[in-house]
Design a protein around this motif. Structure first.
Motif, mmCIF file in Angstrom:
data_model
loop_
_atom_site.group_PDB
_atom_site.id
_atom_site.type_symbol
_atom_site.label_atom_id
_atom_site.label_comp_id
_atom_site.label_asym_id
_atom_site.label_seq_id
_atom_site.Cartn_x
_atom_site.Cartn_y
_atom_site.Cartn_z
ATOM 1 N N HIS A 1 0.812 -1.215 0.000
ATOM 2 C CA HIS A 1 0.000 0.000 0.000
ATOM 3 C C HIS A 1 0.851 1.274 0.000
ATOM 4 N N ALA A 2 2.146 1.153 0.222
ATOM 5 C CA ALA A 2 3.006 2.328 0.090
ATOM 6 C C ALA A 2 3.006 2.829 -1.354
ATOM 7 N N TRP A 3 2.619 1.957 -2.290
ATOM 8 C CA TRP A 3 2.510 2.351 -3.701
ATOM 9 C C TRP A 3 1.069 2.310 -4.205
ATOM 10 N N ASN A 4 0.344 1.289 -3.820
ATOM 11 C CA ASN A 4 -1.011 1.117 -4.327
ATOM 12 C C ASN A 4 -2.025 1.504 -3.260
ATOM 13 N N PRO A 5 -2.871 2.543 -3.497
ATOM 14 C CA PRO A 5 -3.052 3.212 -4.774
ATOM 15 C C PRO A 5 -2.353 4.560 -4.916
ATOM 16 N N ASP A 6 -1.861 5.141 -3.826
ATOM 17 C CA ASP A 6 -1.505 6.565 -3.847
ATOM 18 C C ASP A 6 -0.470 6.928 -4.898
ATOM 19 N N ARG A 7 0.478 6.043 -5.164
ATOM 20 C CA ARG A 7 1.517 6.384 -6.143
ATOM 21 C C ARG A 7 1.241 5.767 -7.518
ATOM 22 N N LEU A 8 0.037 5.232 -7.669
ATOM 23 C CA LEU A 8 -0.402 4.731 -8.970
ATOM 24 C C LEU A 8 -1.539 5.579 -9.522
ATOM 25 N N GLY A 9 -1.820 6.681 -8.862
ATOM 26 C CA GLY A 9 -2.899 7.560 -9.296
ATOM 27 C C GLY A 9 -3.821 7.894 -8.145
ATOM 28 N N THR A 10 -4.822 8.685 -8.417
ATOM 29 C CA THR A 10 -5.746 9.124 -7.374
ATOM 30 C C THR A 10 -6.939 8.184 -7.284
ATOM 31 N N MET A 11 -7.490 8.104 -6.092
ATOM 32 C CA MET A 11 -8.750 7.398 -5.869
ATOM 33 C C MET A 11 -9.816 8.459 -5.598
ATOM 34 N N SER A 12 -11.052 8.119 -5.872
ATOM 35 C CA SER A 12 -12.139 9.080 -5.707
ATOM 36 C C SER A 12 -12.263 9.532 -4.258
ATOM 37 N N TRP B 1 -19.626 -1.713 5.010
ATOM 38 C CA TRP B 1 -19.216 -1.490 6.395
ATOM 39 C C TRP B 1 -20.096 -2.220 7.404
ATOM 40 N N ASN B 2 -21.123 -2.930 6.930
ATOM 41 C CA ASN B 2 -22.050 -3.609 7.841
ATOM 42 C C ASN B 2 -22.001 -5.125 7.740
ATOM 43 N N ASP B 3 -21.216 -5.677 6.809
ATOM 44 C CA ASP B 3 -21.233 -7.113 6.574
ATOM 45 C C ASP B 3 -19.801 -7.597 6.345
ATOM 46 N N GLU B 4 -19.300 -8.455 7.240
ATOM 47 C CA GLU B 4 -17.923 -8.929 7.139
ATOM 48 C C GLU B 4 -17.694 -9.747 5.873
ATOM 49 N N GLU B 5 -18.691 -10.493 5.436
ATOM 50 C CA GLU B 5 -18.542 -11.281 4.212
ATOM 51 C C GLU B 5 -18.457 -10.363 2.989
ATOM 52 N N ILE B 6 -19.265 -9.322 2.971
ATOM 53 C CA ILE B 6 -19.223 -8.359 1.859
ATOM 54 C C ILE B 6 -17.858 -7.679 1.795
ATOM 55 N N GLN B 7 -17.258 -7.400 2.940
ATOM 56 C CA GLN B 7 -15.966 -6.712 2.972
ATOM 57 C C GLN B 7 -14.869 -7.501 2.274
ATOM 58 N N LYS B 8 -15.009 -8.821 2.198
ATOM 59 C CA LYS B 8 -13.988 -9.661 1.565
ATOM 60 C C LYS B 8 -14.078 -9.651 0.043
ATOM 61 N N ILE B 9 -15.247 -9.281 -0.490
ATOM 62 C CA ILE B 9 -15.506 -9.445 -1.910
ATOM 63 C C ILE B 9 -14.540 -8.659 -2.812
ATOM 64 N N PRO B 10 -14.317 -7.357 -2.614
ATOM 65 C CA PRO B 10 -13.388 -6.654 -3.525
ATOM 66 C C PRO B 10 -11.958 -7.185 -3.436
ATOM 67 N N TYR B 11 -11.542 -7.663 -2.262
ATOM 68 C CA TYR B 11 -10.223 -8.267 -2.128
ATOM 69 C C TYR B 11 -10.143 -9.525 -2.985
ATOM 70 N N GLN B 12 -11.173 -10.379 -2.870
ATOM 71 C CA GLN B 12 -11.187 -11.639 -3.608
ATOM 72 C C GLN B 12 -11.264 -11.398 -5.115
ATOM 73 N N ARG C 1 -15.027 5.272 -4.141
ATOM 74 C CA ARG C 1 -13.767 4.712 -3.640
ATOM 75 C C ARG C 1 -13.927 3.231 -3.306
ATOM 76 N N LEU C 2 -15.027 2.878 -2.648
ATOM 77 C CA LEU C 2 -15.282 1.478 -2.338
ATOM 78 C C LEU C 2 -15.434 0.652 -3.607
ATOM 79 N N ALA C 3 -16.062 1.218 -4.623
ATOM 80 C CA ALA C 3 -16.262 0.500 -5.883
ATOM 81 C C ALA C 3 -14.941 0.164 -6.553
ATOM 82 N N ASP C 4 -13.871 0.892 -6.222
ATOM 83 C CA ASP C 4 -12.553 0.654 -6.820
ATOM 84 C C ASP C 4 -11.616 -0.129 -5.897
ATOM 85 N N PHE C 5 -12.151 -0.657 -4.810
ATOM 86 C CA PHE C 5 -11.319 -1.438 -3.890
ATOM 87 C C PHE C 5 -10.741 -2.687 -4.558
#
Length: 579
Positions: free
Chosen positions: A297-308, A373-384, A314-318
């Motif tokens: 994260h020292a590079w992604n995303p801040d040094r690869l461009g801006t996030m909304s 932010w309300n569902d732990e299973e949903i939080q895993k989805i953009p990572y996966q 921003r969440l949609a681009d996770f």
């Protein structure tokens, strides 16, 4: 109306417009530990800055961070020295009236969000931890600031307290008597971590790496082992990006009390540092992935461009900022020899099993953003999804370009491009990918917007491994793990139709410890040490529910050789891949 405006117009004609508000005046922060009878009771913050030229300066906390919208809620006794008047204009926000350019000092104290040592059930990153012997707080919750001054230069000082050690990435910035290792702004103050305590252990950057490590508490490993591992991981990623060698960086580790039924560890990037919250039972090997993820994260995303700046966008681009980071955490570790090819495959198989078992796997992006932010299973989805797409696109690039390009090439180009004025990270990635013949638009609609299941090709990980598909029983512990944890590890919600019940597990038993079993793996026995009516015994069973699920797994070829770490991690022809 006309009579009110006329004097202002005349004033402008006679004297000229008021000078623009300066954003270059430094904002100085000082942090002090509050003590009572030898115990920490809070943290005191002083913020020195100049009043706006308009005579009105708004001051307060940011809108939110990591799902917490009330970052101000742990602040007490707010006061401003030098002001003509101070009016609260909302929760965590004040309007300060003072003559133009006057020196002001805002002060307040921060109290703890906990009255106990945080556990795996209740630890949350935005919440300040201030215990009698130690503290750990992110800058977003600790520091307020004058509105509009995020880009202003900033200074920081720790005022100290007898017997209390201290470490922060803010020490890299200038202080009243400290030369800076790097320049710093108010934004850096907010994106920081502070840690301190009576038993703080610190490991200075004595090897030229610039990497410091600070730990609190006891773990399953020695702090020196963690410091060595952190420097290895950081060196591997700096080599990948060919940058930041010797730059100052801080790794902080705070303990969270474990639960017999679950193990937890997590962290967050803090600009030139990262903050880790670690279950005290976590083995050192499990730390490799976390360190690799957070440092990427020292590079992604801040040094690869801006996030909304918009939270929803921003969440949609996770999938890019978090999912690609997951992909490279595994890839760079196996390339550097920090994990073996077998370990790499095991990590991917665990991730693939979790994705297959997810009850929200096919949620649309809109549903993911709404419930993140309300569902732990949903939080895993953009990572996966992001990790799977990274693997898919990397394999496609290697095939279509006959090894001339891979995902590394695109990210390196993106990193170099953003040394100039930055573009939107996701849009820039898509544009650079098209230059190499990879159009992600269709995949973006299918797998991200609509949430269709991502299926990897058999040769995704090169000639050393094959992706296979199989059906296996649905994973189920046979009881409600979350409800049991909330009940103090008292077994709750046992399903009488599943193997756990057949093996003897009953509601009301107390879980002493989890002995065997892997998350989402229904083929590996699950074992619990329980207490029942004053006696302890082990209950062992297969964690299988009703029905089956289709799952992908990666099989390492028996003939795997020394070239496999590169091919598994997406570099089939290393000599032809540009640096």
């Amino acid at each position: 109306m006309r009579s009110r405006l006329l004097p202002v117009i005349l004033c402008l004609l006679l004297y000229g417009a008021a000078p623009a508000e300066t954003k270059s005046d430094p904002v100085s922060y000082q942090l002090t530990a509050e003590m009572a009878e030898g115990a920490l009771t809070g943290l005191k913050v002083q913020v020195r800055f100049r009043a706006n030229t308009t005579g009105i300066t708004n001051f307060g906390w940011g809108d939110g961070w990591a799902g917490e919208r009330k970052l101000w809620q742990w602040a007490r006794n707010f006061h401003v020295a030098g002001a003509t008047s101070v009016q609260q204009i909302g929760d965590g926000h004040w309007r300060i009236v003072a003559p133009s350019g006057r020196d002001l000092t805002a002060s307040y104290r921060i109290i703890s969000a906990y009255d106990h040592d945080p556990t795996v059930e209740d630890s949350e990153q935005p919440k300040p931890v201030i215990r009698p012997d130690w503290f750990y707080v992110v800058g977003n919750a600790l520091f307020a600031f004058p509105d509009g001054r995020e880009a202003a230069p900033a200074k920081f000082d720790w005022a100290g307290a007898p017997g209390i050690g201290f470490a922060s990435d803010l020490e890299h910035m200038a202080g009243s008597s400290r030369a800076p290792l790097r320049s710093g702004t108010v934004s850096d103050i907010l994106e920081s971590i502070v840690i301190g305590g009576k038993n703080l252990q610190t490991f200075p950057a004595a090897d030229g790496s610039g990497v410091r490590v600070a730990t609190l508490g006891q773990f399953s490993f020695e702090p020196e082992q963690l410091a060595h591992l952190a420097r290895q991981v950081i060196a591997a990623e700096r080599d990948f990006w060919k940058s930041d060698h010797g730059a100052p960086f801080l790794v902080t580790v705070a303990p969270i009390a474990g639960s017999p039924g679950s193990m937890s560890f997590g962290g967050t990037g803090r600009g030139d540092g990262f903050a880790l919250w670690i279950d005290q039972r976590v083995p050192l090997d499990r730390m490799k992935w976390l360190l690799a993820h957070e440092y990427f994260h020292a590079w992604n995303p801040d040094r690869l461009g801006t996030m909304s700046e918009d939270r929803t966008s921003r969440l949609a681009d996770f999938w890019f900022s978090e999912g690609f980071t997951d992909y490279y955490a595994r890839a760079l570790m196996v390339r550097a020899g920090l994990i073996s090819p077998a370990d790499f495959i095991a990590q991917w198989n665990e991730a693939l099993a979790a994705y297959a078992a997810s009850p929200v796997r096919n949620s649309s992006n809109d549903e993911m953003v709404l419930n993140f932010w309300n569902d732990e299973e949903i939080q895993k989805i953009p990572y996966q999804r992001g990790a799977l797409l990274a693997a898919m696109w990397n394999a496609r690039l290697l095939s279509d370009t006959k090894g001339r390009a891979n995902l590394d090439v695109i990210l390196h180009e993106q990193f170099l491009a953003n040394r100039l004025p930055k573009g939107r990270a996701v849009e820039q990635f898509a544009s650079l990918a098209r230059r190499h013949g990879l159009n992600i638009a269709s995949d973006h609609q299918r797998y991200l917007v609509r949430g269709e299941t991502i299926t990897l090709a058999t040769n995704t990980f090169g000639p050393c491994a094959t992706v296979i598909s199989e059906r296996r029983p649905i994973f189920s512990r046979g009881f409600d793990a979350n409800a049991s944890a909330l009940a103090g590890n008292i077994v709750t919600g046992v399903d009488p139709h599943l193997p756990a019940y057949a093996a003897g597990l009953r509601n009301g038993m107390k879980i002493i410890s989890h002995l065997e079993g892997e998350p989402d793996n229904s083929l590996t026995p699950y074992a619990l040490l329980i207490e029942d009516r004053g006696k302890q015994r082990v209950i062992k069973y297969l964690p299988q529910g009703s029905g089956e699920v289709s799952i992908q797994q990666v099989k390492l070829h028996p003939t795997a050789d020394k070239a496999c770490p590169l091919s598994l991690s997406g570099v089939n022809r290393p000599s032809s891949i540009a640096p």
